[in-house]
Motif scaffolding. Structure first.
Motif, mmCIF file in Angstrom:
data_model
loop_
_atom_site.group_PDB
_atom_site.id
_atom_site.type_symbol
_atom_site.label_atom_id
_atom_site.label_comp_id
_atom_site.label_asym_id
_atom_site.label_seq_id
_atom_site.Cartn_x
_atom_site.Cartn_y
_atom_site.Cartn_z
ATOM 1 N N VAL A 1 -29.629 -4.425 11.366
ATOM 2 C CA VAL A 1 -29.560 -5.859 11.619
ATOM 3 C C VAL A 1 -28.414 -6.111 12.837
ATOM 4 C CG1 VAL A 1 -29.084 -7.960 11.015
ATOM 5 C CG2 VAL A 1 -29.719 -6.210 9.477
ATOM 6 N N LYS A 2 -29.288 -6.831 13.687
ATOM 7 C CA LYS A 2 -28.684 -7.075 15.586
ATOM 8 C C LYS A 2 -29.045 -8.774 15.433
ATOM 9 C CE LYS A 2 -30.213 -2.878 17.667
ATOM 10 N NZ LYS A 2 -30.622 -2.501 19.141
ATOM 11 N N ARG A 3 -27.600 -9.110 16.003
ATOM 12 C CA ARG A 3 -27.229 -10.614 16.326
ATOM 13 C C ARG A 3 -27.265 -10.859 17.471
ATOM 14 N NH1 ARG A 3 -23.375 -13.211 12.018
ATOM 15 N NH2 ARG A 3 -24.378 -15.515 12.852
ATOM 16 N N TRP A 4 -27.753 -11.265 18.054
ATOM 17 C CA TRP A 4 -28.555 -11.876 19.448
ATOM 18 C C TRP A 4 -27.576 -13.519 19.364
ATOM 19 C CZ3 TRP A 4 -29.284 -16.321 22.003
ATOM 20 C CH2 TRP A 4 -29.729 -16.500 23.409
ATOM 21 N N ASP A 5 -26.395 -13.210 20.162
ATOM 22 C CA ASP A 5 -25.587 -15.370 20.239
ATOM 23 C C ASP A 5 -25.034 -14.739 21.835
ATOM 24 O OD1 ASP A 5 -24.085 -16.977 19.593
ATOM 25 O OD2 ASP A 5 -22.295 -15.649 19.006
ATOM 26 N N ARG A 6 -25.633 -16.680 21.797
ATOM 27 C CA ARG A 6 -25.571 -17.145 23.305
ATOM 28 C C ARG A 6 -24.443 -16.938 23.968
ATOM 29 N NH1 ARG A 6 -29.210 -18.901 26.768
ATOM 30 N NH2 ARG A 6 -31.253 -19.476 24.883
ATOM 31 N N LEU A 7 -23.281 -17.630 22.431
ATOM 32 C CA LEU A 7 -22.575 -18.001 23.360
ATOM 33 C C LEU A 7 -21.130 -16.620 23.204
ATOM 34 C CD1 LEU A 7 -21.363 -20.946 21.044
ATOM 35 C CD2 LEU A 7 -22.216 -20.816 23.365
ATOM 36 N N THR B 1 -35.855 -21.747 25.778
ATOM 37 C CA THR B 1 -34.727 -20.867 24.631
ATOM 38 C C THR B 1 -33.229 -21.565 24.736
ATOM 39 O OG1 THR B 1 -34.016 -18.908 26.078
ATOM 40 C CG2 THR B 1 -35.745 -18.616 25.219
ATOM 41 N N ARG B 2 -33.161 -22.230 25.442
ATOM 42 C CA ARG B 2 -31.599 -22.443 25.761
ATOM 43 C C ARG B 2 -30.905 -23.633 24.983
ATOM 44 N NH1 ARG B 2 -33.036 -23.633 31.938
ATOM 45 N NH2 ARG B 2 -33.244 -21.599 32.075
ATOM 46 N N ASP B 3 -32.471 -23.760 23.824
ATOM 47 C CA ASP B 3 -31.694 -25.129 22.585
ATOM 48 C C ASP B 3 -31.344 -23.573 21.398
ATOM 49 O OD1 ASP B 3 -31.528 -27.145 23.947
ATOM 50 O OD2 ASP B 3 -33.950 -27.474 23.544
ATOM 51 N N ILE B 4 -31.546 -22.633 21.512
ATOM 52 C CA ILE B 4 -31.416 -21.312 20.358
ATOM 53 C C ILE B 4 -29.793 -21.093 20.841
ATOM 54 C CG2 ILE B 4 -32.193 -18.845 19.954
ATOM 55 C CD1 ILE B 4 -35.208 -20.322 20.191
ATOM 56 N N ARG B 5 -28.942 -21.094 19.717
ATOM 57 C CA ARG B 5 -27.941 -20.753 19.687
ATOM 58 C C ARG B 5 -27.787 -18.522 19.329
ATOM 59 N NH1 ARG B 5 -22.287 -20.716 17.285
ATOM 60 N NH2 ARG B 5 -21.303 -18.708 17.873
ATOM 61 N N GLU B 6 -28.339 -18.728 18.300
ATOM 62 C CA GLU B 6 -28.627 -17.118 17.923
ATOM 63 C C GLU B 6 -30.106 -16.987 17.153
ATOM 64 O OE1 GLU B 6 -25.434 -16.699 14.854
ATOM 65 O OE2 GLU B 6 -26.788 -17.933 13.998
ATOM 66 N N ILE B 7 -30.001 -15.291 17.604
ATOM 67 C CA ILE B 7 -31.348 -15.027 16.765
ATOM 68 C C ILE B 7 -30.778 -13.779 15.661
ATOM 69 C CG2 ILE B 7 -33.106 -14.025 16.533
ATOM 70 C CD1 ILE B 7 -33.913 -14.927 19.265
ATOM 71 N N SER C 1 -30.653 -20.063 15.157
ATOM 72 C CA SER C 1 -29.714 -20.990 14.915
ATOM 73 C C SER C 1 -30.125 -21.804 16.146
ATOM 74 C CB SER C 1 -28.552 -20.567 15.299
ATOM 75 O OG SER C 1 -28.492 -19.991 13.665
ATOM 76 N N PHE C 2 -30.345 -23.327 16.142
ATOM 77 C CA PHE C 2 -30.338 -24.145 16.801
ATOM 78 C C PHE C 2 -29.785 -24.969 17.206
ATOM 79 C CE2 PHE C 2 -34.312 -22.937 15.452
ATOM 80 C CZ PHE C 2 -35.834 -22.680 16.464
ATOM 81 N N PHE C 3 -28.803 -24.705 18.444
ATOM 82 C CA PHE C 3 -27.706 -25.731 18.896
ATOM 83 C C PHE C 3 -27.779 -27.307 18.076
ATOM 84 C CE2 PHE C 3 -26.727 -22.846 22.334
ATOM 85 C CZ PHE C 3 -25.510 -22.865 22.011
ATOM 86 N N ARG C 4 -26.730 -27.683 18.171
ATOM 87 C CA ARG C 4 -27.249 -28.469 16.809
ATOM 88 C C ARG C 4 -27.570 -30.215 17.656
ATOM 89 N NH1 ARG C 4 -26.416 -28.734 11.595
ATOM 90 N NH2 ARG C 4 -24.947 -26.424 10.750
ATOM 91 N N ASP C 5 -27.174 -30.618 18.453
ATOM 92 C CA ASP C 5 -27.227 -31.688 19.591
ATOM 93 C C ASP C 5 -28.916 -31.611 20.054
ATOM 94 O OD1 ASP C 5 -27.523 -29.283 21.182
ATOM 95 O OD2 ASP C 5 -25.992 -30.131 22.712
ATOM 96 N N THR D 1 -22.034 -10.754 16.335
ATOM 97 C CA THR D 1 -22.861 -9.385 16.444
ATOM 98 C C THR D 1 -23.208 -8.991 15.495
ATOM 99 O OG1 THR D 1 -21.330 -7.820 16.514
ATOM 100 C CG2 THR D 1 -21.447 -8.467 18.817
ATOM 101 N N THR D 2 -23.378 -9.113 14.495
ATOM 102 C CA THR D 2 -23.570 -8.837 13.292
ATOM 103 C C THR D 2 -24.305 -9.895 12.024
ATOM 104 O OG1 THR D 2 -21.943 -8.869 12.153
ATOM 105 C CG2 THR D 2 -21.385 -6.767 13.047
ATOM 106 N N GLY D 3 -24.859 -9.035 11.173
ATOM 107 C CA GLY D 3 -26.335 -10.263 10.045
ATOM 108 C C GLY D 3 -25.659 -9.598 9.060
ATOM 109 N N ASP D 4 -25.595 -10.014 7.589
ATOM 110 C CA ASP D 4 -26.254 -8.733 6.612
ATOM 111 C C ASP D 4 -27.606 -8.466 6.771
ATOM 112 O OD1 ASP D 4 -28.009 -11.161 5.296
ATOM 113 O OD2 ASP D 4 -26.850 -12.554 5.101
#
Length: 290
Positions: free
Chosen positions: A125-131, A110-116, A148-152, A135-138
């Protein structure tokens, strides 16, 4: 032009292969799994370098995103489904909660996932953010989940399917081994060592000492039992046994003497064939005269 990268297309294909036309009241349709935003979409992980906006959060908030910015989109949307497998109903909310739990546990895949961005119940609606920055979403995330996946990671082409394969395995839609990524790495290390038996690593040293009585570390190996020496000893023993087997250890004269000693004169005479009886009688007469 923003494009869909191969590694996210592979995730999309995996999900559709097993969730589209799956048993249940609502399977996952191809139109419900998206990577690139529509033409009017600007900013965010669904956009590549030609569509990001100034101070775009999908670029500026992480050095991994700044270093990995290309024309590739770096997000995946998964729509609603409700499929039956493993004796239970598996839905978009339960899928999302499972994925978030894996991310929160920092599972290796999962370590390449930035957020769900997701809804655990179709309402909130919830938001998990590795950074830990958002905390929110529409409200649209009540009926679709955004990854969202880290672009690198996308730029490097790293395979993002392992997490989703584990999910499909956990609900019984994919037959897969149950080894963890760490166990896969351990098995790969063992395989590598077993295929490098030239004495330059510990396993190789054990092999060469046992099999050949040598050591590539430069340390002298003396008096070491090994298969090569044992083979030479067995070959020498076999040669000696073959030589003994070729010898004639039979003493015919002693055998005849022993047989005759146990017979009466009548039995001896009866045993002499008629064809040589006269010759035997003549020989006996000659010996008696002498």
């Amino acid at each position: 032009m923003t494009r869909a990268p191969a590694n996210l297309l592979a995730v999309r294909s995996l999900l559709l292969t097993h969730l589209d036309n799956a048993p249940g009241p609502d399977d996952l349709d191809p139109a419900e799994v998206g990577i690139v935003g529509d033409p009017s979409h600007r900013g965010g992980y669904h956009c590549g370098s030609d569509r990001v906006v100034p101070n775009d959060y999908s670029v500026v908030e992480s050095p991994r995103d700044r270093a990995g910015l290309t024309l590739d989109a770096s997000a995946l949307d998964v729509g609603q489904f409700d499929v039956r497998s493993g004796g239970r109903s598996n839905t978009l909310p339960s899928f999302s909660v499972w994925c978030v739990a894996q991310c929160a546990a920092n599972a290796a895949d999962t370590r390449d996932i930035r957020e769900i961005i997701y809804s655990p119940d179709g309402s909130t609606v919830k938001r998990w953010d590795r950074l830990g920055k958002r905390t929110t979403g529409d409200s649209s995330h009540r009926w679709h989940t955004h990854f969202s996946f880290f672009r690198d990671a996308i730029k490097a082409g790293r395979d993002q399917r392992p997490l989703f394969r584990r999910y499909l395995s956990s609900i019984g839609l994919l037959e897969d081994d149950d080894m963890t990524p760490q166990e896969h790495n351990w098995l790969a290390t063992v395989h590598k060592n077993l295929t490098v038996l030239d004495g330059r690593n510990p396993i190789g040293q054990i092999y060469t000492r046992i099999a050949e009585g040598r050591d590539e570390t430069g340390i002298a190996v003396t008096g070491n039992w090994n298969l090569r020496a044992m083979t030479a000893q067995l070959t020498d023993l076999q040669n000696k046994l073959n030589a003994l087997a070729a010898k004639d250890f039979t003493d015919e004269a002693a055998i005849v003497q022993g047989v005759l000693a146990g017979l009466t004169p009548e039995e001896i005479a009866a045993a002499i064939p008629p064809t040589i009886a006269k010759q035997v009688a003549d020989e006996l007469a000659r010996r008696l005269v002498a």
